[in-house]
Design a protein around this motif. Sequence first.
Motif, mmCIF file in Angstrom:
data_model
loop_
_atom_site.group_PDB
_atom_site.id
_atom_site.type_symbol
_atom_site.label_atom_id
_atom_site.label_comp_id
_atom_site.label_asym_id
_atom_site.label_seq_id
_atom_site.Cartn_x
_atom_site.Cartn_y
_atom_site.Cartn_z
ATOM 1 N N LYS A 173 0.839 -1.210 0.000
ATOM 2 C CA LYS A 173 0.000 0.000 0.000
ATOM 3 C C LYS A 173 0.867 1.250 0.000
ATOM 4 O O LYS A 173 0.593 2.230 -0.724
ATOM 5 N N VAL A 174 1.946 1.199 0.819
ATOM 6 C CA VAL A 174 2.835 2.368 0.882
ATOM 7 C C VAL A 174 3.473 2.605 -0.481
ATOM 8 O O VAL A 174 3.554 3.740 -0.962
ATOM 9 N N VAL A 175 3.941 1.517 -1.115
ATOM 10 C CA VAL A 175 4.579 1.662 -2.438
ATOM 11 C C VAL A 175 3.592 2.216 -3.464
ATOM 12 O O VAL A 175 3.910 3.103 -4.271
ATOM 13 N N GLN A 176 2.345 1.730 -3.420
ATOM 14 C CA GLN A 176 1.343 2.174 -4.392
ATOM 15 C C GLN A 176 0.983 3.633 -4.153
ATOM 16 O O GLN A 176 0.774 4.400 -5.116
ATOM 17 N N ILE A 177 0.897 4.087 -2.907
ATOM 18 C CA ILE A 177 0.575 5.491 -2.620
ATOM 19 C C ILE A 177 1.683 6.389 -3.131
ATOM 20 O O ILE A 177 1.446 7.454 -3.728
ATOM 21 N N GLN A 178 2.928 5.948 -2.916
ATOM 22 C CA GLN A 178 4.048 6.764 -3.398
ATOM 23 C C GLN A 178 4.017 6.868 -4.925
ATOM 24 O O GLN A 178 4.302 7.919 -5.494
ATOM 25 N N THR A 179 3.650 5.781 -5.598
ATOM 26 C CA THR A 179 3.589 5.796 -7.062
ATOM 27 C C THR A 179 2.503 6.746 -7.557
ATOM 28 O O THR A 179 2.686 7.506 -8.519
ATOM 29 N N MET A 180 1.346 6.710 -6.874
ATOM 30 C CA MET A 180 0.231 7.580 -7.268
ATOM 31 C C MET A 180 0.571 9.036 -6.989
ATOM 32 O O MET A 180 0.194 9.934 -7.784
ATOM 33 N N GLN A 181 1.253 9.328 -5.918
ATOM 34 C CA GLN A 181 1.631 10.729 -5.639
ATOM 35 C C GLN A 181 2.630 11.227 -6.673
ATOM 36 O O GLN A 181 2.620 12.368 -7.067
ATOM 37 N N ALA A 182 3.514 10.329 -7.103
ATOM 38 C CA ALA A 182 4.507 10.738 -8.105
ATOM 39 C C ALA A 182 3.851 11.042 -9.457
ATOM 40 O O ALA A 182 4.326 11.876 -10.226
ATOM 41 N N SER A 183 2.724 10.406 -9.750
ATOM 42 C CA SER A 183 2.048 10.630 -11.035
ATOM 43 C C SER A 183 1.164 11.873 -11.008
ATOM 44 O O SER A 183 0.466 12.139 -11.964
ATOM 45 N N GLY A 184 1.100 12.582 -9.918
ATOM 46 C CA GLY A 184 0.396 13.857 -9.862
ATOM 47 C C GLY A 184 -0.905 13.780 -9.154
ATOM 48 O O GLY A 184 -1.638 14.753 -9.073
ATOM 49 N N GLY A 185 -1.223 12.681 -8.598
ATOM 50 C CA GLY A 185 -2.418 12.586 -7.779
ATOM 51 C C GLY A 185 -3.685 12.539 -8.540
ATOM 52 O O GLY A 185 -4.748 12.667 -7.959
ATOM 53 N N SER A 186 -3.649 12.381 -9.859
ATOM 54 C CA SER A 186 -4.889 12.351 -10.613
ATOM 55 C C SER A 186 -5.640 11.052 -10.418
ATOM 56 O O SER A 186 -6.827 10.980 -10.751
ATOM 57 N N GLN A 187 -4.937 10.093 -9.926
ATOM 58 C CA GLN A 187 -5.614 8.804 -9.787
ATOM 59 C C GLN A 187 -6.273 8.649 -8.431
ATOM 60 O O GLN A 187 -6.885 7.640 -8.167
ATOM 61 N N PHE A 188 -6.048 9.656 -7.524
ATOM 62 C CA PHE A 188 -6.708 9.561 -6.226
ATOM 63 C C PHE A 188 -8.166 9.859 -6.400
ATOM 64 O O PHE A 188 -8.537 10.909 -6.864
ATOM 65 N N GLY A 189 -8.899 9.013 -6.071
ATOM 66 C CA GLY A 189 -10.336 9.233 -6.154
ATOM 67 C C GLY A 189 -11.053 8.172 -5.408
ATOM 68 O O GLY A 189 -10.528 7.086 -5.189
ATOM 69 N N ALA A 190 -12.162 8.457 -5.019
ATOM 70 C CA ALA A 190 -12.982 7.495 -4.264
ATOM 71 C C ALA A 190 -13.681 6.589 -5.235
ATOM 72 O O ALA A 190 -14.300 7.053 -6.175
ATOM 73 N N LEU A 191 -13.576 5.320 -4.996
ATOM 74 C CA LEU A 191 -14.194 4.341 -5.862
ATOM 75 C C LEU A 191 -15.468 3.788 -5.266
ATOM 76 O O LEU A 191 -15.920 2.733 -5.659
ATOM 77 N N ASP A 192 -15.939 4.460 -4.270
ATOM 78 C CA ASP A 192 -17.135 3.926 -3.594
ATOM 79 C C ASP A 192 -18.416 4.374 -4.280
ATOM 80 O O ASP A 192 -19.485 4.246 -3.721
ATOM 81 N N SER A 193 -18.260 4.985 -5.452
ATOM 82 C CA SER A 193 -19.495 5.378 -6.133
ATOM 83 C C SER A 193 -20.206 4.177 -6.714
ATOM 84 O O SER A 193 -21.370 4.253 -7.031
ATOM 85 N N ASN A 194 -19.477 2.978 -6.862
ATOM 86 C CA ASN A 194 -20.074 1.743 -7.373
ATOM 87 C C ASN A 194 -20.078 0.721 -6.233
ATOM 88 O O ASN A 194 -19.062 0.076 -5.948
ATOM 89 N N PRO A 195 -21.218 0.505 -5.518
ATOM 90 C CA PRO A 195 -21.258 -0.400 -4.351
ATOM 91 C C PRO A 195 -20.970 -1.836 -4.736
ATOM 92 O O PRO A 195 -20.323 -2.569 -3.979
ATOM 93 N N VAL A 196 -21.443 -2.302 -5.897
ATOM 94 C CA VAL A 196 -21.227 -3.699 -6.289
ATOM 95 C C VAL A 196 -19.743 -3.958 -6.464
ATOM 96 O O VAL A 196 -19.199 -4.991 -6.025
ATOM 97 N N TYR A 197 -19.087 -2.997 -7.053
ATOM 98 C CA TYR A 197 -17.657 -3.161 -7.276
ATOM 99 C C TYR A 197 -16.909 -3.233 -5.963
ATOM 100 O O TYR A 197 -15.998 -4.045 -5.769
ATOM 101 N N GLN A 198 -17.344 -2.336 -5.025
ATOM 102 C CA GLN A 198 -16.692 -2.335 -3.724
ATOM 103 C C GLN A 198 -16.907 -3.655 -3.000
ATOM 104 O O GLN A 198 -15.980 -4.213 -2.392
ATOM 105 N N GLN A 199 -18.105 -4.199 -3.024
ATOM 106 C CA GLN A 199 -18.372 -5.473 -2.340
ATOM 107 C C GLN A 199 -17.579 -6.607 -2.966
ATOM 108 O O GLN A 199 -17.053 -7.480 -2.284
ATOM 109 N N MET A 200 -17.493 -6.599 -4.302
ATOM 110 C CA MET A 200 -16.744 -7.646 -4.966
ATOM 111 C C MET A 200 -15.254 -7.562 -4.611
ATOM 112 O O MET A 200 -14.582 -8.578 -4.433
ATOM 113 N N LYS A 201 -14.745 -6.319 -4.513
ATOM 114 C CA LYS A 201 -13.355 -6.145 -4.148
ATOM 115 C C LYS A 201 -13.093 -6.667 -2.740
ATOM 116 O O LYS A 201 -12.065 -7.332 -2.477
ATOM 117 N N LEU A 202 -14.040 -6.379 -1.807
ATOM 118 C CA LEU A 202 -13.867 -6.879 -0.432
ATOM 119 C C LEU A 202 -13.902 -8.410 -0.372
ATOM 120 O O LEU A 202 -13.109 -9.045 0.328
#
Length: 514
Positions: free
Chosen positions: A300-329
């Motif tokens: 998780k730490v490595v992935q956060i550092q990678t996303m911050q290096a890319s400019g933070g455009s990929q930070f976003g909440a993915l909870d707008s799709n509940p089915v996707y979130q449940q499947m991921k869990l």
Amino acid sequence: MEELVSQITGYLRGMWRFRWWGLALAWIVGIVAGVVIYKMPDKYESSARVFVDTQSVLRPLMAGLAVQPNVDQQIAMLSRTLISRPNVERLITMADLDLGLNTPAEREALVTQLSKDLRIGSAQRSNLFTLSYADTRPERAQRVVQSLLSLFVESGLGSKRQDADSARRFIEEQIRSYEQRLSEAENRVKEFRLRNMGLLGDGAQDYVSQIASMAGQLQQAQLELREAENGRDSLQRQLVGEDPVLLPQTPSASSVSIPEIDGRIDTLKRNLDELLLRYTDKHPDVLGTRRLIEDLEAQKVVQIQTMQASGGSQFGALDSNPVYQQMKLALVQAESRVASLRVRVAEYQSRVEQLRERVRMVPEIEAELAQLNRDYSVNKSNYDALVARRESASIAVDMNTQTGVADFRVIDPPTLATKPSAPNRMLLIPLAGLAGLAAGFALTFLISQLRPAFSDPRTLREITGLPVLGTVSMLRTPERAASRRRGLLAFGLGLAAYAGAFAAAAVALRLIQG
């Protein structure tokens, strides 16, 4: 037969020529023998009879509990060994026979004489013993027999305490030795069990059963792993068909959340809490779960550092799709279960391999353990036997102390003789007369052989081997016949006087002895 008779007749004729020499020697030998017999000292014999009762009522009752010696054999051996030098020396002191001894040589001679004169006789197949001794003084003979009787009874009534103590000490030493051996054997068995506890198991099942049980658990874990992997693969295929909806909001770095990794971390932490309730910190499942949590947090730490290096455009909440979130869990939970089952399968495989490696050592260990147990059993059986014999010996010693070897009963006490028992002059006087006659007969035969004469021509011809032309006979005149009769009468009177003298001597001895 005729030649034998002729030869005997020739011997008798030759001996007849020297009859007066024989008669004279018979008188001399007879008189000397009679004087010797008369001068022989009188001996008075004292005797006592003892009955040894070996049939004790207590012995049959104690059969099997106490050691039963062969009493008859002991009594027989006692009767044979009683007249020994230590006992004879003790008897001399008890009977006051050493009062007149001045030198060791006199004492030695007395010991030797007593050893020869003392008599112990027993009736065949009975325990009736006769003790006897003859001496020139009747009171001394009685004292000697009384002392011998006391020694005989004391030797039988003694409790053999010294022998019993020696036997008991020997048994006690053996018991202590076997106690030490037992202790050493127990320690060896204990140390062996502690050293090979893993190979010996818990004692409830052998290694074959343990391998079978562990293989069953391994198969069950492998089956659960395959089920978990199939469920995870199914979730992954379903997750590919769902498109996440990304929201164009850029949160702060502190509130960055990666649902996939965070869900798996949360699931693993819940599983870790459940495992800690059932197992310790060293359990393989607990250790495997913690390693997965650490790996996910690092990812998780490595992935956060990678996303911050890319400019933070990929930070976003993915909870707008509940089915996707449940499947991921659900996928995170499936990955966590797969990882946990893989750790369990690896652990079971390691245990099975260890058991299979150790099972080759089991026969050697069992053989060594059997040897240790066998040594312990032998020492234990010998120890128990020695303890039982010690108790049996104690009972036997106590029984012999109270009852003795046997019951000695004096049937006839030592007697004080009033008449001499030896020498038997009534028998010796006739024997002396016969001995004189035998000496005279032997003398006449010897002289006839030294000075031979031929009484007939046949004997002369046979011995010389020469022909005999004739013989000259002596004429019997009345004077020669009368002289021959007088000689025969004198010889007969001398022989009759010889026999009458010994008969008179025998009668006189009988009158003297009463």
